[in-house]
Write an enzyme that holds these catalytic residues in place. Structure first.
Site, PDB file in Angstrom:
ATOM      1  N   HIS A 133       4.757  -1.385  -1.185  1.00  0.00           N
ATOM      2  CA  HIS A 133       3.847  -1.854  -0.139  1.00  0.00           C
ATOM      3  C   HIS A 133       2.443  -2.073  -0.703  1.00  0.00           C
ATOM      4  O   HIS A 133       1.830  -3.132  -0.501  1.00  0.00           O
ATOM      5  CB  HIS A 133       3.820  -0.822   0.989  1.00  0.00           C
ATOM      6  CG  HIS A 133       2.929  -1.171   2.136  1.00  0.00           C
ATOM      7  ND1 HIS A 133       3.402  -1.697   3.320  1.00  0.00           N
ATOM      8  CD2 HIS A 133       1.580  -1.046   2.308  1.00  0.00           C
ATOM      9  CE1 HIS A 133       2.401  -1.889   4.155  1.00  0.00           C
ATOM     10  NE2 HIS A 133       1.276  -1.499   3.559  1.00  0.00           N
ATOM     11  N   GLU A 134       1.937  -1.072  -1.416  1.00  0.00           N
ATOM     12  CA  GLU A 134       0.570  -1.186  -1.938  1.00  0.00           C
ATOM     13  C   GLU A 134       0.480  -2.201  -3.063  1.00  0.00           C
ATOM     14  O   GLU A 134      -0.563  -2.847  -3.248  1.00  0.00           O
ATOM     15  CB  GLU A 134       0.065   0.180  -2.394  1.00  0.00           C
ATOM     16  CG  GLU A 134       0.011   1.242  -1.297  1.00  0.00           C
ATOM     17  CD  GLU A 134      -0.759   0.824  -0.054  1.00  0.00           C
ATOM     18  OE1 GLU A 134      -1.649  -0.053  -0.164  1.00  0.00           O
ATOM     19  OE2 GLU A 134      -0.457   1.354   1.032  1.00  0.00           O
TER      20      GLU A 134
END
Length: 489
Positions: free
Chosen positions: A254-255
């Site tokens: 996600h990051e």
């Protein structure tokens, strides 16, 4: 030099100072000694004082009035600088400074309250944060909707009413899909424990698989995963849970989606308003499509299964298909960041409604915990068991990010539109993902969206990339097709 040149030179210095302030925030979340919190609050306030003075400098107004941009890039630069200037000149400097100081300190108070399961110790500080953000919203709204004024910081051009309409359209189909799934047997999960050090090693492997440039970034651990920076220094954090390595793996992916957006922006825009993601909704579209449509796909989890098995040995699962089902389990849970794709947006809708009520004054801070617990029970069918699983689970309100939460769901909506277009553009995508090759997908996203940075407005960049106006339809169709097949509905 022309007025435009003078303005851009001044703006580049302002953007550089903003990057320094962001680095202070990264340090506070990762490496800063706990006892330094009060001092860091003063440091952040001092930086905000300098930044506010530059953003509201009368010379900026003069340059804006006289500047003559030569092309579309110049016009976009002026659009963003003017938006920042208009905002800064409305917000009093002492209010901006106090917000920066308080939200820096409040973050530590929230973390301690969360650890102690002590809502009461956090409420006085939260009340101060809400009061200051209300003041800010009042001066920005010109008598209009206060919440709409705050939304502009994160999703320019959107409004509470528009977001509510999208959520109202999404909720019935999400609830119906969840109900059908929960009638089916729960797929088996991973069986641990899983060494946190090995989780971090696999996390790095996943980051590299998605193209994260470690020469311009790094991975650290934090209570709440995040991405920080732009240009040539974009850092991410993740977290580990010995019983659930998926938490680490998908937080990382996600990051990396966020970081990849920033790292891919045209270098010509560096240290200017265009040298960053255009909105948090568009930013979330990148993190969510990396995490879900790509990272949780049957093809990619097949490859990930082999990497996890090589790292940990036995996982307690019988093959790649069981691993895919485990990565996409739909089950009861309290934590937004750990929620499955079907229920994630329902968590956002809860927060959206509560924070709108806080900003409007319809909900008092002292009543927030009860309101949260009542709403959670109504939406999810079971009671919150402790504050860290309830209103203390997210950092956002402690740092004043009112208007931010809905961009998570807007990011999912945008990702649905982008995914449809990606599938058309890269017809052999699954074959690539099955061998851990994400370059077809990430390359398409980089070329069609990420490189533009802030050149286009949020809606424009999604529509240009996907070929359609943003709507919830593609996301809902994707979810229904995926989980109907997965759960044999």
């Amino acid at each position: 030099m022309s007025a435009y040149d003078d303005l851009m030179a001044f703006t580049r210095e302002t953007e550089a100072l903003k990057m320094i302030s962001m680095r202070l925030g990264w340090d506070q979340e990762t490496m800063m000694p706990r006892g330094a919190a009060q001092q860091r609050g003063e440091e952040m306030a001092a930086m905000e004082t300098v930044l506010h003075a530059r953003r509201s400098d009368p010379r900026v107004g003069d340059w804006l009035a006289a500047a003559e941009p030569g092309d579309a890039v110049g016009r976009a630069q002026l659009r963003e600088i003017r938006r920042s200037y208009d905002r800064a000149t409305r917000v009093p400097a002492d209010l901006a400074r106090e917000l920066a100081r308080l939200t820096s300190v409040a973050q530590g108070i929230w973390a301690e309250a969360r650890e102690a399961q002590d809502v009461a110790s956090f409420l006085p500080t939260l009340a101060q944060v809400v009061a200051l953000r209300r003041q800010e919203a009042e001066v920005l709204s010109d008598g209009g909707d206060a919440y709409d004024a705050l939304v502009q910081d994160y999703e320019p051009g959107s409004s509470g009413a528009e977001i509510a309409a999208i959520f109202d359209a999404m909720r019935p189909r999400l609830v119906a899909l969840r109900a059908a799934i929960l009638e089916k047997p729960l797929p088996r999960g991973l069986e641990g424990p899983f060494d946190p050090a090995i989780q971090m090693a696999v996390s790095e492997q996943l980051a590299r698989a998605f193209g994260y440039d470690f020469s311009r970034g790094r991975i650290d651990k934090a209570v709440h995963p995040f991405s920080s920076g732009s240009g040539s220094d974009v850092r991410i954090t993740t977290r580990t849970n010995p019983d659930d390595p998926f938490n680490c793996f998908y937080s990382t992916i996600h990051e990396v989606g966020h970081a990849s957006y920033e790292l891919a922006i045209d270098p010509a825009y560096a240290m200017t308003p265009l040298g960053q993601g255009v909105s948090m909704g568009v930013h979330e579209s990148q993190s969510r499509i990396y995490e879900n449509q790509l990272g949780r796909s049957r093809a990619f989890t097949g490859w990930m299964y082999e990497q996890a098995r090589a790292a940990f040995g036995q996982l307690g699962l019988d093959g790649a298909e069981a691993f895919y089902a485990a990565a996409n389990r739909v089950q009861n849970g309290y934590i937004r960041t750990e929620a499955d794709e079907v229920q994630y947006n329902l968590h956002i809708m809860l927060r959206f409604d509560l924070e709108r009520a806080l900003v409007s004054g319809d909900l008092a801070v002292g009543d927030l915990e009860a309101a949260w617990n009542d709403r959670f029970a109504a939406d999810f069918g079971y009671a919150v068991d402790k504050p860290s699983n309830g209103m203390l689970q997210d950092v956002h309100w402690s740092v004043g990010l009112f208007g931010y939460f809905p961009t998570y769901a807007l990011g999912n909506v945008y990702a649905g539109c982008l995914h449809e277009a990606l599938r058309r553009a890269v017809p052999d995508l699954d074959a690539q993902l099955a061998v851990g090759d994400t370059s077809g997908a990430t390359g398409w996203l980089r070329e069609n969206l990420q490189r533009h940075g802030g050149l286009y407005t949020p809606r424009e960049v999604i529509e240009r990339a996907s070929g359609v106006a943003p709507s919830e339809g593609p996301l809902l169709s994707y979810l229904e097709a995926k989980f109907t097949a997965l759960y044999d509905l």
